[in-house]
Design a protein around this motif. Structure first.
Motif, mmCIF file in Angstrom:
data_model
loop_
_atom_site.group_PDB
_atom_site.id
_atom_site.type_symbol
_atom_site.label_atom_id
_atom_site.label_comp_id
_atom_site.label_asym_id
_atom_site.label_seq_id
_atom_site.Cartn_x
_atom_site.Cartn_y
_atom_site.Cartn_z
ATOM 1 N N ARG A 1 -48.645 -22.542 34.584
ATOM 2 C CA ARG A 1 -48.008 -21.747 33.518
ATOM 3 C C ARG A 1 -48.457 -22.220 32.139
ATOM 4 O O ARG A 1 -48.666 -21.411 31.231
ATOM 5 N N ILE A 2 -48.602 -23.524 31.980
ATOM 6 C CA ILE A 2 -49.063 -24.068 30.703
ATOM 7 C C ILE A 2 -50.462 -23.538 30.395
ATOM 8 O O ILE A 2 -50.745 -23.110 29.271
ATOM 9 N N VAL A 3 -51.342 -23.532 31.377
ATOM 10 C CA VAL A 3 -52.711 -23.047 31.181
ATOM 11 C C VAL A 3 -52.700 -21.539 30.899
ATOM 12 O O VAL A 3 -53.424 -21.059 30.019
ATOM 13 N N GLU A 4 -51.873 -20.795 31.619
ATOM 14 C CA GLU A 4 -51.753 -19.352 31.352
ATOM 15 C C GLU A 4 -51.317 -19.102 29.910
ATOM 16 O O GLU A 4 -51.861 -18.224 29.232
ATOM 17 N N ASP A 5 -50.343 -19.871 29.444
ATOM 18 C CA ASP A 5 -49.875 -19.718 28.062
ATOM 19 C C ASP A 5 -50.983 -20.069 27.073
ATOM 20 O O ASP A 5 -51.126 -19.426 26.032
ATOM 21 N N GLY A 6 -51.774 -21.092 27.388
ATOM 22 C CA GLY A 6 -52.898 -21.467 26.529
ATOM 23 C C GLY A 6 -53.928 -20.348 26.435
ATOM 24 O O GLY A 6 -54.434 -20.050 25.352
ATOM 25 N N ALA A 7 -54.227 -19.717 27.561
ATOM 26 C CA ALA A 7 -55.177 -18.594 27.566
ATOM 27 C C ALA A 7 -54.625 -17.427 26.754
ATOM 28 O O ALA A 7 -55.361 -16.792 25.986
ATOM 29 N N GLU A 8 -53.347 -17.153 26.890
ATOM 30 C CA GLU A 8 -52.724 -16.065 26.121
ATOM 31 C C GLU A 8 -52.759 -16.386 24.631
ATOM 32 O O GLU A 8 -53.021 -15.506 23.806
ATOM 33 N N HIS A 9 -52.508 -17.632 24.286
ATOM 34 C CA HIS A 9 -52.554 -18.053 22.881
ATOM 35 C C HIS A 9 -53.949 -17.824 22.296
ATOM 36 O O HIS A 9 -54.089 -17.259 21.200
ATOM 37 N N LEU A 10 -54.979 -18.239 23.019
ATOM 38 C CA LEU A 10 -56.354 -18.034 22.543
ATOM 39 C C LEU A 10 -56.687 -16.550 22.440
ATOM 40 O O LEU A 10 -57.356 -16.120 21.499
ATOM 41 N N TYR A 11 -56.209 -15.765 23.396
ATOM 42 C CA TYR A 11 -56.453 -14.321 23.369
ATOM 43 C C TYR A 11 -55.784 -13.685 22.143
ATOM 44 O O TYR A 11 -56.390 -12.849 21.471
ATOM 45 N N GLN A 12 -54.568 -14.103 21.838
ATOM 46 C CA GLN A 12 -53.876 -13.569 20.658
ATOM 47 C C GLN A 12 -54.597 -13.972 19.373
ATOM 48 O O GLN A 12 -54.666 -13.189 18.416
ATOM 49 N N LEU A 13 -55.144 -15.189 19.334
ATOM 50 C CA LEU A 13 -55.945 -15.607 18.176
ATOM 51 C C LEU A 13 -57.172 -14.716 18.029
ATOM 52 O O LEU A 13 -57.524 -14.301 16.923
ATOM 53 N N TYR A 14 -57.824 -14.426 19.142
ATOM 54 C CA TYR A 14 -58.987 -13.531 19.144
ATOM 55 C C TYR A 14 -58.599 -12.159 18.574
ATOM 56 O O TYR A 14 -59.266 -11.634 17.687
ATOM 57 N N LEU A 15 -57.505 -11.595 19.078
ATOM 58 C CA LEU A 15 -57.061 -10.279 18.599
ATOM 59 C C LEU A 15 -56.744 -10.302 17.111
ATOM 60 O O LEU A 15 -57.050 -9.350 16.388
ATOM 61 N N SER A 16 -56.158 -11.384 16.655
ATOM 62 C CA SER A 16 -55.826 -11.522 15.242
ATOM 63 C C SER A 16 -57.082 -11.534 14.377
ATOM 64 O O SER A 16 -57.150 -10.864 13.341
ATOM 65 N N VAL A 17 -58.104 -12.266 14.810
ATOM 66 C CA VAL A 17 -59.361 -12.329 14.059
ATOM 67 C C VAL A 17 -60.050 -10.964 14.077
ATOM 68 O O VAL A 17 -60.540 -10.498 13.041
ATOM 69 N N VAL A 18 -60.070 -10.307 15.220
ATOM 70 C CA VAL A 18 -60.693 -8.983 15.328
ATOM 71 C C VAL A 18 -60.016 -8.005 14.363
ATOM 72 O O VAL A 18 -60.684 -7.264 13.639
ATOM 73 N N LYS A 19 -58.707 -8.040 14.325
ATOM 74 C CA LYS A 19 -57.965 -7.130 13.437
ATOM 75 C C LYS A 19 -58.211 -7.485 11.973
ATOM 76 O O LYS A 19 -58.468 -6.617 11.148
#
Length: 142
Positions: free
Chosen positions: A68-86
């Protein structure tokens, strides 16, 4: 490096709730000992970040909380990616992986690749510094 260290640090801090795999690896018998270790005033973020490979190994070994910790880390990085793209107004931003957590074949890399819809591991063509300079140059001419 900031995003990598921040995510690695968060992974390390979340060790507190993990199951026996992590506590066994650290030779800690009770969660309180881990809390004391993490929040020791002499402890620095780098030391906690260095716990991330242990979490990845425990996740791979079947530790559900580590997973679960790793899943949350992947989601965090994905949200950072989306933020930069936007923020940069990219339709689809190119992605490159760098750093120890994403350079090797780990659950974190696999989950992030799934979220990004990538079939192949993205490898950088330039160093992070060269890439930043190229992006700054591109943005300057928009």
């Amino acid at each position: 490096p900031f995003f990598k260290q921040k995510t690695a640090y968060e992974i390390g801090v979340r060790l507190v709730g993990s199951e026996m795999c992590i506590r066994d690896s650290l030779k800690i018998s009770a969660p309180e000992e881990l809390i004391n270790w993490i929040y020791n005033p002499d402890r620095n973020n780098r030391e906690i970040s260095q716990m991330a490979p242990l979490v990845l190994a425990c996740a791979a070994a079947g530790d559900l909380e580590a997973h679960r910790i790793v899943e949350d880390g992947a989601e965090h990085l994905y949200q950072l990616y989306l933020s930069v793209v936007k923020r940069l107004d990219f339709a689809k931003a190119p992605v490159m992986f760098a750093g120890g957590l994403l350079s090797s074949d780990t659950l974190l890399r696999c989950l992030l690749m799934q979220k990004l819809g990538l079939e192949k591991v993205p490898a950088p063509k330039f160093s992070p510094l060269e890439g930043a300079a190229l992006m700054a140059n591109l943005l300057n001419f928009r």
